[in-house]
Design an enzyme around this catalytic site. Structure first.
Site, PDB file in Angstrom:
ATOM      1  N   SER A 264      56.454  58.591  83.010  1.00 39.10           N
ATOM      2  CA  SER A 264      57.447  57.549  83.300  1.00 39.10           C
ATOM      3  C   SER A 264      58.057  56.975  82.027  1.00 39.10           C
ATOM      4  CB  SER A 264      56.772  56.428  84.085  1.00 39.10           C
ATOM      5  OG  SER A 264      57.672  55.355  84.248  1.00 39.10           O
TER       6      SER A 264
ATOM      7  N   LYS B 154      61.423  56.341  85.705  1.00 42.67           N
ATOM      8  CA  LYS B 154      61.320  55.137  84.886  1.00 42.67           C
ATOM      9  C   LYS B 154      60.702  53.951  85.640  1.00 42.67           C
ATOM     10  CE  LYS B 154      62.117  52.243  81.533  1.00 42.67           C
ATOM     11  NZ  LYS B 154      61.125  52.256  80.427  1.00 42.67           N
TER      12      LYS B 154
ATOM     13  N   GLY C  51      60.595  47.708  76.719  1.00 43.57           N
ATOM     14  CA  GLY C  51      60.528  46.450  77.462  1.00 43.57           C
ATOM     15  C   GLY C  51      60.960  46.606  78.904  1.00 43.57           C
TER      16      GLY C  51
ATOM     17  N   CYS D  57      51.535  48.487  80.911  1.00 44.78           N
ATOM     18  CA  CYS D  57      52.580  48.506  79.892  1.00 44.78           C
ATOM     19  C   CYS D  57      52.390  47.334  78.941  1.00 44.78           C
ATOM     20  CB  CYS D  57      53.942  48.401  80.546  1.00 44.78           C
ATOM     21  SG  CYS D  57      55.256  48.317  79.337  1.00 44.78           S
TER      22      CYS D  57
ATOM     23  N   THR E  54      50.454  53.824  76.786  1.00 43.54           N
ATOM     24  CA  THR E  54      50.497  53.811  75.316  1.00 43.54           C
ATOM     25  C   THR E  54      49.434  52.890  74.707  1.00 43.54           C
ATOM     26  OG1 THR E  54      52.193  52.114  75.451  1.00 43.54           O
ATOM     27  CG2 THR E  54      52.942  54.377  75.212  1.00 43.54           C
TER      28      THR E  54
END
Ligand code: FAD
Ligand code: FAD
Ligand code: FMN
Ligand code: FMN
Ligand code: FES
Ligand code: FES
Lengths: 306, 260, 306, 260
Positions: free
Chosen positions: C23, C47, C74, C132, C195
């Site tokens: 994504s 996304k 963001g 995220c 991440t």
């Protein structure tokens, strides 16, 4: 411009410049003396030392990863008594401060090792490794729990008069919580980061490559994580920080200093360039001169603004 | 005394499919290197691949101040190495490691090489032949294309026997079969090659009680004894302990090695 | 040998092969259709989508690091209603399952987005991003606390009938604790890893490079951490795993599968090689044939031995 | 239609200190590219540096099927690019981006370049000159060594004025000072260069109400509009929104850009 000031102080350890070595990547000192003059370092941090000798893990102990390495040395070392007998006399011949990295399975182990080294003399400080992911007992657990990290710190502090720098693990949800607990418990400084927990698999044998399955990731690959950790911890606690994780050049070192590190340690980069520490010291001095900065301490944490 | 140098590549060519011979200038290195030692080579300009690669000193020429490496393209590092052009600079550290202990005068010597294992043995052979020792050389490989440095060895005027797995040259079968038949009167063995071959040589050597030196390989970090990555198990009176291939080796007494 | 079976199933989502997109690296699908036939993928993960449109962070939003990148997009996205109006019709034209990645500031947000997407049709599953690191509210917090992760999972599950894959963060002390909590709460599958939290500093301006200071590290640099996370989670829970983090080649993908991933997602590598997904599918098939493996599912977790 | 190709480098040379001109074969790319578009180039063979680098299409030759890039060595990526030899393969994606909107017949055009900003403008200039539009070119740079493609531009037979910060060639001072004096009768402006220069051009353009296209730069990930890394702020009726330089640009209407 006159020669800028490079000297820094890490919780009582006086360093003529901010560059030291990362424990476990520089042996006990003499290994690299064919390539550099150790006395030109800011300090030397030597291999992790435990109460009893350790054999270490099965081979392979190292595997290369993109811009990094995984290692699972497993704290192989000859034990604190051997270190005191065979290396401390050598440490005493050096003009730079020697910091001994210590590990243990129990809080008592840490305290005993600290006590012995404190009594031996010739050592400028202790770096307490509560974050090595390579030992089954203790190690990792101490570093990932703020209360246990504090307990180890307090025990080492009361066992030794030497300055105590506590080395933190990045493998935690909130590194500032551990930093705060350790600061509270009396640490004189913080080292960060130790390696990231990682692994690699051989697709031909279909087995983990490292003899001990998982290992610690270091080298340039981890630099962004390390800079972030220094940045966060600098904001959270007042202790001086030795920053490390992927530092290969003076530019890398300056990133850590600007993020909040008073000193930097060079680890994996020694393997690639045995003169990396010297190149970094020269590069930091050059940057200070080029930018008209009189004292490297002015840069510590400067990226945070005012 | 080990040096760190940016040495100029003088010649570089493929000698067989996937095998390269690289020569670089390094007068002091050529002067001080002993057979069995190695250099630690930076193959990339960037941080990937990150580490240096250990490569044995294949030969030196003290007069011309040059050092030769014989290597096989095994992966990304050696692949990057293989595209270096003459005139380019090579970032090398060395000489590293202990090297072979040379035979006593008059000793009859057997040298056993498997595949790329011949790399460190040629330099040794040249010195041993020059010292006047009697030498028998046994070289084994997968096939004739993997038999390396054979002409150079013949040029030393020593006896050489070949073996290949596929029978494409010399004896068909493991080189240790040739060795087993040729051990008479041998006082000393030197060997380098795949672990299984060296283990077999060590077995024969024990049987015939012949002092034998093996050159081991292990994945390396520092190459100078600082990181403890490259250890191998060495038998000790009490059991075993880990020794560093880079600094305590790469050459070990075959009977001390705790073969898997 | 006959063509080996490449089909896998992730918590109810049928994939013709184990390769999907990570994504945020593949837009909403059409962006890469000039380079590959999207219908040849195992699935498309699009996304991150939120209840309301998001502007995203200030630039720079990306910085290269050794073998990796830091990003701080963001969660810029046009909001779920726009996605349903403008992209769902396109999704309906595809022959591959589309998985929509969703995010929110509150548990209710997640539930509302899930509900709307469930009702829209044309979507094969939801990937719940609780990890995220780039949004101030929510985001990170949900992923680092097992109880909150479970709460979000349960809310999404009861709001939507679609298969729900929960995406975990590596920035935690114990990823298995979060995985277990999420499994307990009803997740149909797990995606890992998101991440790593990192940052970079410009030594000339002496300021963080990213507009939002910290960002998420991805790319080959993080692969060892990701493989380790998949290995640990595979051991801890029974759910199918979509593995990701630095996958660039079929060899990388196979490492994840052997560690325990039933499917793999390709992220940053798309930027380097827009045909990476296709190369990986072909490479996995080649490996299966060369090694006489009839079904890719036989390899899932095979590195754990028996 | 954007392609992914391993294009053969046909020529490659340094044209001034740190500036290179690289030409590669790519018939379809040359055929379809429009002025203002760019290619995304993989500079390393390894994962470090990882990302591609965006480089404008400096010119194309449809007959020979070649594409030219004019670039400055700015860091590690372009440094690796600069050592590519003719005959080597270059991994390129493109053409990417929207490109410039060409002037209407008869429009008088001003083209303003700053430093390496001339790179995308030459291709535009050639087309505009060929279409018969009246063109004035203003090229500014730090010093005469950074004035690029000047002879090529003169070769098009268009009027050119130069400015340098150090006065080593042409007017001493910002190129926008020349532009301010030369705006009479200009119907349309195209500009690329440092952000400050483009902002100043945009300011003049607004003052004289001249439609102006600017080519922006931003750090890129994918280059195809998928990652949202390369956004710039564009004014909208309601405030502003982020547009993608790679896919919605790199060419924007100067008055829409929310200059910092
Ligand atoms: C002391 C010593 C001397 C050597 N001398 C020579 C020589 O003269 N000529 C020569 O061709 N090779 C020699 N080698 C082996 C050589 O170092 C490896 O082939 C090389 O490091 C592989 O690097 P690569 O990047 O090409 O391959 P990689 O992609 O790193 O690996 C390719 C394969 O080699 C294995 N490997 C990686 N590193 C090592 C290592 N250090 N030891 C053993 N296997 C490894 C990997 O598991 C993998 O299967 C020597 C090794 C040692 C330890
Ligand atoms: C659409 C577009 C077209 C371009 N066309 C050209 C051209 O024709 N010729 C040319 O010489 N250059 C051009 N550039 C700029 C070129 O992409 C950068 O100089 C290059 O990416 C730098 O890579 P590097 O690895 O050499 O430097 P790095 O080491 O990555 O960086 C060097 C410096 O450049 C900055 N930088 C890095 N990436 C970018 C970027 N994408 N945009 C702006 N600054 C960046 C960094 O902050 C750093 O200060 C263009 C950029 C864009 C976005
Ligand atoms: C081979 C090796 C051995 C290590 N041994 C130790 C150790 O004994 N004690 C310790 O605290 N850290 C040890 N570390 C971690 C390093 O000191 C350092 O924290 C880490 O490698 C990150 O820095 P680098 O990226 O510069 O290597 C070791 C690292 C490596 C690569
Ligand atoms: C530019 C970019 C944007 C991303 N956006 C999202 C997102 O919206 N939602 C999400 O769950 N993960 C997002 N991620 C994380 C990726 O999906 C993936 O988990 C991570 O990048 C690791 O995979 P990789 O190394 O293959 O890129 C993003 C990553 C990148 C690089
Ligand atoms: S490679 Fe570091 S000790 Fe041998
Ligand atoms: S670079 Fe990815 S959207 Fe522009």
């Amino acid at each position: 411009m006159n020669k800028p000031n490079l000297a820094v102080n890490i919780g009582g350890v006086d360093m003529q410049n901010p560059v030291t070595t990362a424990s476990g990547t520089f042996g006990f000192g003499p290994e690299y003396s064919r390539y550099i003059d150790i006395n030109e370092l800011g300090a030397v941090v030597v291999k992790g030392t435990t109460l009893h000798p350790r054999e270490g893990n099965a081979t392979p102990r190292i595997v290369e990863t993109p811009s990094g390495i995984l290692n699972s040395i497993g704290l192989q070392n000859p034990g604190v008594d051997y270190v005191i007998e065979h290396y401390v006399p050598y440490f005493k011949t050096l003009r730079v401060p020697v910091i001994v990295n210590i590990s243990g399975d129990t809080v008592e182990d840490y305290a005993k090792v600290a006590e012995k080294l404190d009594a031996a003399g010739g050592i400028a400080g202790l770096e307490v490794n509560i974050s090595c992911p390579n030992v089954k007992k203790g190690g990792m657990a101490f570093g990932s729990d703020p209360a246990m990290a504090a307990e180890v710190t307090a025990a080492v502090k009361s066992a030794a008069k030497l300055p105590v720098v506590v080395k933190l693990s990045p493998n935690v949800t909130d590194i500032t919580a551990v930093a705060e607990a350790v600061a509270e418990a009396g640490a004189d400084g913080l080292s960060l980061i130790n390696t990231l927990l990682g692994m690699a698999i051989d697709i031909n044998s279909r087995r983990p490559i490292l003899g001990s399955v998982m290992g610690g990731l270091s080298g340039p690959a981890v630099k962004p994580v390390a800079v972030r950790a220094v940045w966060q911890v600098y904001k959270a606690v007042q202790l001086p920080i030795i920053g490390m994780g992927g530092i290969s050049t003076a530019e890398d070192a300056l990133e850590f200093i600007l993020a909040g590190a008073s000193a930097v340690a060079v680890g994996t980069a020694n393997f690639v360039n045995p003169r990396a520490t010297m190149d970094i010291i020269a590069g930091i001095e050059r940057y200070l001169i080029d930018n008209g900065v009189k004292d490297v301490n002015e840069l510590v944490g400067a990226a945070h603004g005012n | 005394m080990s040096q760190l140098l940016k040495a100029k590549v003088t010649t570089h060519r493929q000698i067989s499919s996937g095998y390269y011979l690289l020569e670089f200038s390094g007068a002091e290195l050529a002067e001080t290197a002993r057979p069995g030692q190695f250099v630690h080579v930076k193959c990339s300009r960037t941080t990937d691949p990150l580490l240096r690669r250990p490569v044995s000193i294949h030969d030196v020429n003290k007069d011309r101040g040059t050092v030769r490496l014989l290597y096989r393209v095994a992966g990304r590092g050696t692949e990057l190495l293989s595209v270096k052009e003459p005139g380019e600079r090579l970032d090398v550290m060395g000489p590293l490691g202990n090297g072979f202990q040379l035979p006593d005068p008059g000793e009859k010597v057997a040298v056993v090489a498997g595949g790329i294992g011949v790399a460190p043995l040629f330099f040794l052979l040249r010195q041993v032949a020059a010292a006047g020792n009697d030498v028998k050389v046994f070289v084994g490989a997968r096939s004739c294309r993997d038999l390396l440095a054979v002409d150079d060895i013949k040029g030393l005027g020593v006896e050489i026997q070949l073996a290949t797995d596929d029978g494409s040259a010399g004896h068909r079968g493991p080189v240790t079969e040739l060795l087993a038949r040729g051990l008479k009167n041998i006082d000393r063995i030197y060997t380098c090659g795949p672990a299984a071959m060296m283990k077999a040589v060590a077995g024969l050597a024990r049987e015939y009680n012949i002092p034998t030196q093996v050159s081991l390989e292990e994945r390396m970090g520092c190459g100078v004894g600082a990181c403890l990555a490259c250890t191998c198990k060495i038998k000790t009176p009490g059991g075993s302990s880990y020794k560093r291939v880079c600094a305590d080796g790469p050459v070990f007494n075959a009977q001390e090695v705790a073969w898997e």
